[in-house]
Design an enzyme around this catalytic site. Sequence first.
Site, short mmCIF file in Angstrom:
data_model
loop_
_atom_site.label_atom_id
_atom_site.label_comp_id
_atom_site.label_asym_id
_atom_site.label_seq_id
_atom_site.Cartn_x
_atom_site.Cartn_y
_atom_site.Cartn_z
N LYS A 114 26.15 -10.06 -7.53
CA LYS A 114 26.56 -9.35 -9.22
C LYS A 114 26.65 -8.11 -9.39
O LYS A 114 26.51 -6.83 -8.78
CB LYS A 114 25.34 -10.41 -9.77
CG LYS A 114 25.92 -10.63 -11.01
CD LYS A 114 26.27 -11.81 -11.33
CE LYS A 114 26.93 -12.38 -12.44
NZ LYS A 114 26.66 -14.33 -11.98
P1 NAD Z 1 32.22 -16.18 -21.53
O1 NAD Z 1 32.11 -14.92 -22.05
O2 NAD Z 1 33.78 -17.13 -21.70
O3 NAD Z 1 31.70 -16.83 -23.17
C1 NAD Z 1 30.36 -16.51 -23.50
C2 NAD Z 1 30.66 -17.17 -24.62
O4 NAD Z 1 28.82 -17.13 -25.09
C3 NAD Z 1 30.87 -16.90 -25.68
O5 NAD Z 1 31.68 -18.45 -26.70
C4 NAD Z 1 30.09 -15.81 -27.16
O6 NAD Z 1 30.70 -16.15 -27.84
C5 NAD Z 1 28.96 -17.02 -27.16
N1 NAD Z 1 27.74 -15.95 -27.14
C6 NAD Z 1 27.36 -14.39 -27.17
N2 NAD Z 1 26.63 -14.52 -27.56
C7 NAD Z 1 26.40 -15.49 -28.30
C8 NAD Z 1 25.19 -15.47 -28.93
N3 NAD Z 1 24.72 -14.83 -29.52
N4 NAD Z 1 25.23 -17.19 -29.02
C9 NAD Z 1 25.96 -17.97 -29.46
N5 NAD Z 1 26.45 -17.35 -28.46
C10 NAD Z 1 26.91 -16.95 -27.67
O7 NAD Z 1 31.11 -16.57 -20.14
P2 NAD Z 1 31.33 -17.45 -19.24
O8 NAD Z 1 31.32 -17.29 -18.67
O9 NAD Z 1 30.95 -19.38 -20.52
O10 NAD Z 1 29.64 -17.69 -19.02
C11 NAD Z 1 28.50 -17.72 -20.20
C12 NAD Z 1 27.16 -17.97 -19.13
O11 NAD Z 1 26.81 -19.02 -18.03
C13 NAD Z 1 26.61 -16.86 -18.75
O12 NAD Z 1 24.96 -16.77 -18.86
C14 NAD Z 1 26.99 -16.96 -17.08
O13 NAD Z 1 26.64 -15.58 -16.50
C15 NAD Z 1 26.92 -17.94 -16.73
N6 NAD Z 1 27.60 -18.45 -15.71
C16 NAD Z 1 29.38 -18.72 -15.51
C17 NAD Z 1 29.96 -18.81 -15.23
C18 NAD Z 1 31.09 -19.02 -14.65
O14 NAD Z 1 31.79 -19.50 -13.87
N7 NAD Z 1 32.13 -17.89 -16.37
C19 NAD Z 1 28.97 -19.53 -14.09
C20 NAD Z 1 28.35 -19.27 -13.21
C21 NAD Z 1 27.42 -19.13 -15.03
#
Ligand code: NAD
Length: 427
Positions: A114
């Site tokens: 990561k």
């Molecule tokens: P992203 O940046 O696209 O979206 C994050 C979302 O969370 C946004 O809508 C943001 O406004 C919201 N957010 C942030 N702080 C917040 C809060 N305090 N309360 C409510 N909403 C809040 O990110 P993502 O890629 O969707 O990732 C989200 C999670 O999923 C992370 O933990 C990431 O590690 C995990 N993840 C992502 C992927 C991927 O393929 N993108 C894969 C595995 C895990």
Amino acid sequence: MRLSELGRLEAPGPLYRMAQHQFLRAAKLMDLDPNIGNFLLWPQKSLVVHFPVVMDDGRVEIFEGYRVQHNTARGPAKGGIRYHPETNLDEVSSLAFWMTWKCAVVNLPYGGGKGGVRVDPKKLSEKELEKLSRRFFSEIQMMVGPTKDIPAPDVNTNAKIMAWFMDTYSMNSGNTTLGVVTGKPLDLGGSEGRPEATGRGVSIVASEACKAKGMDISKVTVAIQGFGNVGSYAAKILHEEYGAKIVAVSDVSGGLYSEEGFDVNDLIRYRDENGGVIKGYPKGKPISNEELLTLDVDILVPAALENAITGEIAKDVRAKIIVEGANGPTTEEAEKILIEKDVLIVPDILANAGGVTVSYFEWVQDLQSFFWDIDDIRKKLHKIMTKSFSEVYATKGKYNTDMRTAAYIVAISRVAEAVKKRGYFPM
Ligand code: NAD
């Protein structure tokens, strides 16, 4: 900038310790060889970099970034790079640790890695963002490569940034190397189905969890925290393909509730035209993030950041199933309470593994320069996610434990076997 704002270097910190506790629970139950256990408890390699970026107004700002490889026994490290003002070595190490188990639980030939940069990308111009991305990738170039460590998007990073990473690596090394990152644009060696992959995986395991609980997914209500990549695709697919009703969503700007369920495509369109946030959407009642987590729904999908469901919140959670779209959204204290309440938690390392699975497909396609169509991708993803869910569910029964510990047992067995067969170098 004050030095104290540059980051915290103590590792492992509280998040990493929580991750280690999860591991130790499983290690004890499966009677893991302590020599292997001690090795797997720590990241193999961690790099902290500080690098300058010339800002648009001529100032030179120094940024702190990280790349951590937790374990590479089963293959090159794999894991995203996030841009967030509060990311730190503890968080990135924990996420690398979880990537090892995530790749192993869905049986991909990868280890866990990561990366991250402490930055709020919304405060940067496009030019500053590109300079920061290219310099950061140059700084970590010694660790990455298509046979060493393959980054991908995570919070606040996307296909455009992956294209800059790929180009930077290629310029520095003298040949175009598509396989160095995944999550790239389609016309630059990206894969069909990568943007939706994590949300699709979340939807597939949500459906499997419903079957396990004897619930009909086409009749369930769902609340989703986080409406970014993972949350919005999960909402769209759960609604359009599985018939579930999405009654609540939230993002950093606040939450929304709709008793009759959201038209998810309309909400996504609104978000995209509204600076990326859902605030102000007229067809929903504003609610707080805390209210969303404790709504009377069948399925709760935390898909924002870590530690969203605390012990305090867990006491009031009414969902029957939690599908962890985000990494580490449930604290240890919360998990104990939820298990006592018989909530089925599909843990992050299984629930959000759809993203890394299609990243793996992308890497394979890049290496063989032969690309698959969307139906192929979806079929292969579905097969891996359902098989992994059923292996974890069977392990839960066999060890009479919870889903997270069961997922760790499946994953640790695979990594431990690789460590044992490779041996300790040099003997
Ligand atoms: P992203 O940046 O696209 O979206 C994050 C979302 O969370 C946004 O809508 C943001 O406004 C919201 N957010 C942030 N702080 C917040 C809060 N305090 N309360 C409510 N909403 C809040 O990110 P993502 O890629 O969707 O990732 C989200 C999670 O999923 C992370 O933990 C990431 O590690 C995990 N993840 C992502 C992927 C991927 O393929 N993108 C894969 C595995 C895990």
